[in-house]
Design an enzyme around this catalytic site. Structure first.
Site, PDB file in Angstrom:
ATOM      1  N   HIS A  66       6.268   2.765  11.760  1.00 32.10           N
ATOM      2  CA  HIS A  66       5.034   3.329  12.334  1.00 32.10           C
ATOM      3  C   HIS A  66       5.374   4.276  13.480  1.00 32.10           C
ATOM      4  CE1 HIS A  66       2.066   0.977  10.211  1.00 32.10           C
ATOM      5  NE2 HIS A  66       2.479  -0.175  10.695  1.00 32.10           N
TER       6      HIS A  66
ATOM      7  N   HIS B  44       9.282  -2.833  10.493  1.00 35.58           N
ATOM      8  CA  HIS B  44       7.957  -2.398  10.032  1.00 35.58           C
ATOM      9  C   HIS B  44       7.254  -1.579  11.118  1.00 35.58           C
ATOM     10  CE1 HIS B  44       4.010  -3.019   7.896  1.00 35.58           C
ATOM     11  NE2 HIS B  44       3.565  -2.903   9.140  1.00 35.58           N
ATOM     12  N   GLU B  45       7.276  -2.087  12.366  1.00 33.07           N
ATOM     13  CA  GLU B  45       6.627  -1.370  13.461  1.00 33.07           C
ATOM     14  C   GLU B  45       7.404  -0.094  13.828  1.00 33.07           C
ATOM     15  OE1 GLU B  45       3.681  -2.150  14.408  1.00 33.07           O
ATOM     16  OE2 GLU B  45       3.641  -4.037  13.275  1.00 33.07           O
TER      17      GLU B  45
ATOM     18  N   ASP C  89       0.246   1.347   7.313  1.00 32.35           N
ATOM     19  CA  ASP C  89       0.279   0.091   6.558  1.00 32.35           C
ATOM     20  C   ASP C  89      -0.133   0.307   5.108  1.00 32.35           C
ATOM     21  OD1 ASP C  89       1.077  -1.530   8.703  1.00 32.35           O
ATOM     22  OD2 ASP C  89      -0.980  -1.655   9.451  1.00 32.35           O
TER      23      ASP C  89
END
Length: 929
Positions: free
Chosen positions: A164, A160-161, A171
């Site tokens: 980014h 998830h990070e 998000d």
């Protein structure tokens, strides 16, 4: 036609930027679908614990498989380097660093200033599709298995990070706005803010008194649930594309694409990426274009790890003494700036040597360790004071590398500070040597004629790219040298710039300067005053009224234009006042400089980092960023200004803002930003950023884009709640340090064949908001400027539509809103506009979308704003009661609550027999009402 040509010329002009001293420069590269040379760095303040290394390796190994699955068999992690701090014990399994460093790591492991905070986060402030600065995990996140309950499995959090960091997506949840009313709602249904839509679960409100928490159904205000209400998803879902919203759900193994994207959700992905899905953004990345799907069910290889350890810092000063250094007092300024570097900037325990070069190179001082002040002063004696001859930069570099090798037996992990003011046609000859050396080269271009290819050395090695304009005093060069601190991550060793100010003072005129010393600094505090003609009258007064006159200062014997004072012990906290009077018969330039070091290794100082970036938007404008923080927490309410200088041109001063408008992406994230629109042709530009704060207005904040904290989940009709995320009172978030001041330096260069001022439109409005007030629709936003976020626009165009995508894609065709009486305000001011609903065909549950564009006085027009939604009539209250345990007859039944004590290694169980760990089952996610 003239406007079109002007826009084209502006675009060509702006595409020619090189950005200097962009402090972050990832070494990660994609090779045959695998990411290589990902760098993880452990902060020196983290206590030694081998499990941090082991758990990091296990996290990334597992993340490689999850990444492969979520990207449809396209990407995986091939090789990772982990930097062990030199504060940990030496180990023969640890290799020596080359050009890797903590400051340029992709993943940082460090504590927040507030120890109760363990939120993973990625620092990203450059916009959609732009790479982030770094991913941040705390040691506790990696060591405490109980935190899996509140953040999800580590490998999933990492992916998830990574999305980014690598691809610039955002998000798809929103902790502040967890619910919204969808356009096609039935009977006033409410959706969870997520992607995709239709996630099943239930809204819950949790109230805690100490360690005891009780949950109840959320109150409904006729449109949304009460503030503080959380969405509790079912753990069994049929959805698969929830990596950026609910990656902890077992079935979440894909990113939302064009078909599954929820354009109505009020989340950052929609706002910043203009309602594009995360997978669409990823598909537009260089990674995606340069890769193909692998015909395999798993990554072709396991992740390989290399452990590196930071060594003592070894620096060779390689200084130009060719004939051109004798003009504009450059050799004098070099002496003064390098003297400050040796006496006050370079960290104790470092190794330093000195090389000078003209047509040939000469070793002035062999590499020697700085163990005390006497060693510092000894090195100063070898600084050059005379300049002549031609320029041979490669000779200087070769001699610098030899000097390091003589002492260290290798150049791996070493640094060269290369300063030159001249051109050299033979630079490229030593590029291969530099690339193979494993040394980092920081370049300083002095004056307007420094070799155009100079920055290539920094680009090849990951060094700083710096520039100093000529000046009457050495203050600009001193600032530049002061930027070259250790990149080991041990900020407790760093010299911190508090003040750097220069003024032309008339005869009998006064220059007054206030230098606040705050509670986080004060050790090795150093003040200096410099003049360019003759010594002025001056004194320095400390916060308690004690005065230091010229006799208390040390005046340099070699170049008698600088007076210095070092405060013994820890400097008094408060305002130090410099009072200077020019007693020379003519106007002269006077500068003041102040530096200090942290007062305590256990309390991180307020820090300032300046960056310059070219925005990935139309016209590719330059943006100046300043990150003001304390121990990874943003500092809010500071006054931040950037002074941008170029040789032969007047300085431009910008106020940088953290208001979530214009160049600033997120409000209150401690990143202060502004577009730089006053370009003055080709050449290098220096950027000095000053951040100041006072007790009454400055406070700490929490990261705005931190990882999702799982409030709980529902499984087989039972709800399992985690303890609420730790909250902090306003008093706890106050910056208890007194007034502070910080200076940071950055640079940029423009290379093009023409000299002209580019033309810019108003910037995009990014914070348009609509609300219903007394049966009137009220729009509010932050005013853009006439040139991006500077000046003011000429007029606005406001449009409305019943369809969000139609408004985004076909703004000109949408229904116009009469705003002829609305006169734009100066950039950064708040705008408000009321709309009479009689102009719309409104009925129960009517949703109207609004967007705005700004036009300047040359008819250049901004991009379409973010889209604001107004829901006209309040929907009726849901008829179905909230369902906690599978029955509708017990709305207020007790919810099973697991109290997670975040700062401990144990979990207090309220009903232990009913608690269970998240199970990897697949199932379906739609909010029940």
């Amino acid at each position: 036609q003239g406007q079109v040509m002007g826009m084209i010329r502006s675009l060509i002009f702006l595409l020619s930027f090189q950005l200097l001293h962009v402090a972050k420069g990832s070494l990660v590269r994609l090779n045959e679908n695998g990411y290589e040379d990902l760098v993880v760095a452990i902060n020196p303040q983290v206590p030694e614990d081998a499990n941090i290394i082991l758990n990091t390796m296990n996290m990334i190994k597992s993340a490689s498989n999850y990444l492969f699955e979520t990207t449809k068999h396209r990407f995986f992690f091939k090789s990772v380097k982990i930097i062990i701090p030199k504060t940990w014990k030496k180990n023969t399994n640890y290799s020596r660093l080359k050009t890797e460093s903590y400051d340029k790591a992709d993943v940082i492991i460090a504590d927040y200033y507030m120890k109760q905070v363990d939120d993973p986060h990625t620092l990203q402030y450059k916009g959609c599709k732009e790479k982030g600065q770094y991913i941040h995990f705390t040691p506790n996140f990696l060591l405490n298995d109980h935190l899996v309950k509140v953040y999800g499995e580590r490998d999933r959090v990492f992916v998830h990070e990574w999305a980014h960091f690598r691809w610039g997506v955002f998000d798809e949840y929103n902790s502040d706005v967890p619910f919204y009313v969808p356009r096609n709602s039935k009977k006033g249904s409410v959706e969870a803010t997520s992607c995709p839509a239709g996630v099943t679960g239930t809204p819950v409100f949790t109230e805690c008194n100490g360690d005891k928490c009780e949950s109840r159904s959320c109150r409904y205000d006729g449109q949304l649930y009460e503030k503080g209400c959380s969405f509790i998803p079912d753990i069994q879902q049929n959805i698969s594309c929830a990596v950026m919203s609910f990656q902890y759900i077992p079935s979440a193994v894909e990113f939302c694409d064009k078909n599954t994207h929820n354009i109505e959700a009020p989340n950052m992905q929609n706002k910043i990426c203009n309602y594009q899905s995360t997978w669409e953004v990823i598909m537009e990345s260089d990674d995606f274009r340069n890769s193909a799907v692998l015909n395999a069910s798993a990554p072709p290889s396991e992740t390989n790890f290399i452990l590196l350890q930071t060594q003592d810092r070894a620096v060779a000063l390689v200084l130009d003494v060719s004939g051109s250094m004798s003009v504009h007092d450059r050799i004098k300024h070099l002496y003064s700036a390098a003297e400050v570097f040796l006496l006050h900037i370079i960290e104790i325990g470092s190794w330093v040597g000195i090389v000078t070069f003209d047509s040939e190179a000469s070793e002035k001082a062999p590499l020697q360790q700085i163990t005390n002040d006497a060693a510092r002063k000894k090195l100063v004696q070898y600084l050059p004071t005379f300049a002549s001859g031609t320029t041979n930069i490669c000779a200087g570099i070769r001699k610098g590398l030899e000097l390091i090798t003589d002492k260290m037996a290798t150049t791996y992990g070493s640094e060269i500070v290369l300063l030159t003011d001249g051109e050299d046609m033979g630079l490229a000859a030593c590029f291969p040597l530099v690339k193979q050396s494993g040394a980092k080269i920081h370049t300083i271009a002095l004056g307007p004629q420094a070799a155009k290819e100079l920055e290539e050395f920094s680009k090849l090695t990951g060094g700083l790219k710096l520039y100093a304009a000529d000046g009457a005093t050495p203050s600009k060069l001193v600032r530049t040298f002061s930027t070259i601190t250790s990149q080991s991550g041990d900020i407790s060793e760093h010299s911190i710039q508090l003040e750097s100010k220069e003024l032309a003072v008339q005869y009998s005129g006064w220059m007054n300067a206030t230098v606040p010393v705050d509670k986080t600094v004060g050790n090795n505090t150093f003040f200096s005053i410099t003049w360019n003609i003759s010594q002025p009258f001056f004194f320095l007064r400390d916060p308690k009224g004690k005065e230091y006159g010229s006799l208390d200062f040390t005046i340099d014997d070699s170049i008698q234009t600088t007076a210095r004072l070092t405060i013994s012990g820890t400097a008094e906290v408060g305002d130090w006042q410099f009072c200077i009077k020019n007693i020379h018969t003519a106007t002269q330039s006077v500068s003041v400089t102040a530096t200090s070091r942290p007062a305590s290794s256990s309390v991180p100082p307020v820090s300032l980092a300046a960056h310059v970036n070219r925005a990935n938007t139309a016209f590719n404008p330059v943006v100046v960023y300043a990150e003001v923080s304390q121990g990874f927490l943003p500092v809010l309410g500071a006054t931040v200004t950037a002074t941008i200088e170029k040789d032969g041109a007047a300085a431009v001063i910008l106020e940088l803002l953290d208001n979530g408008a214009g160049a600033d992406m997120i409000k209150n994230d401690g990143i202060y930003s502004r577009y730089f629109t006053s370009l003055q042709g080709t050449g290098r530009y220096s950027v000095k950023v000053n951040a100041q704060g006072i007790n009454t207005t400055t406070r700490l904040g929490l990261k705005q884009n931190r990882a999702f904290y799982i409030p709980g989940y529902r499984e087989n009709g039972k709800i399992y709640m985690n303890a609420p995320r730790p909250k902090f009172t306003d008093k706890e978030m106050e910056v208890k340090l007194g007034s502070f001041s910080r200076i940071s330096t950055s640079s940029l260069v423009v290379n093009t064949g023409e000299d002209y001022a580019p033309v810019y439109p108003p910037c995009k409005v990014t914070d348009l908001h609509a609300r219903i007030e007394n049966k009137t629709i009220v729009l509010s936003w932050t005013a853009p400027g006439g040139d991006f976020d500077n000046g003011k626009a000429d007029y606005y165009i406001i449009k409305s539509s019943a369809n969000l995508l139609d408004l985004r894609n076909h703004f000109d065709r949408a229904t116009s809103v009469n705003s002829s009486n609305l006169i734009p305000k100066e950039a950064g001011r708040e705008e408000s506009f009321k709309i009479n609903p009689e102009n719309f065909n409104t009925e129960n549950d009517t949703v109207i979308y609004f967007a705005i564009r700004a036009v300047d006085d040359t008819n250049l027009i901004s991009e379409v704003s973010n889209i604001a939604q107004a829901t006209w009539f309040i929907p009726p209250k849901p008829s179905v009661p909230l369902d906690y345990d599978g029955n509708n007859d017990s709305v207020n039944s007790t919810v099973i609550v697991a109290i997670v004590v975040l700062c401990a290694a144990v979990v207090c169980t309220i009903v232990s027999s009913t608690l269970c760990v998240l199970q990897k089952q697949k199932g379906r996610l739609a909010i029940e009402t």
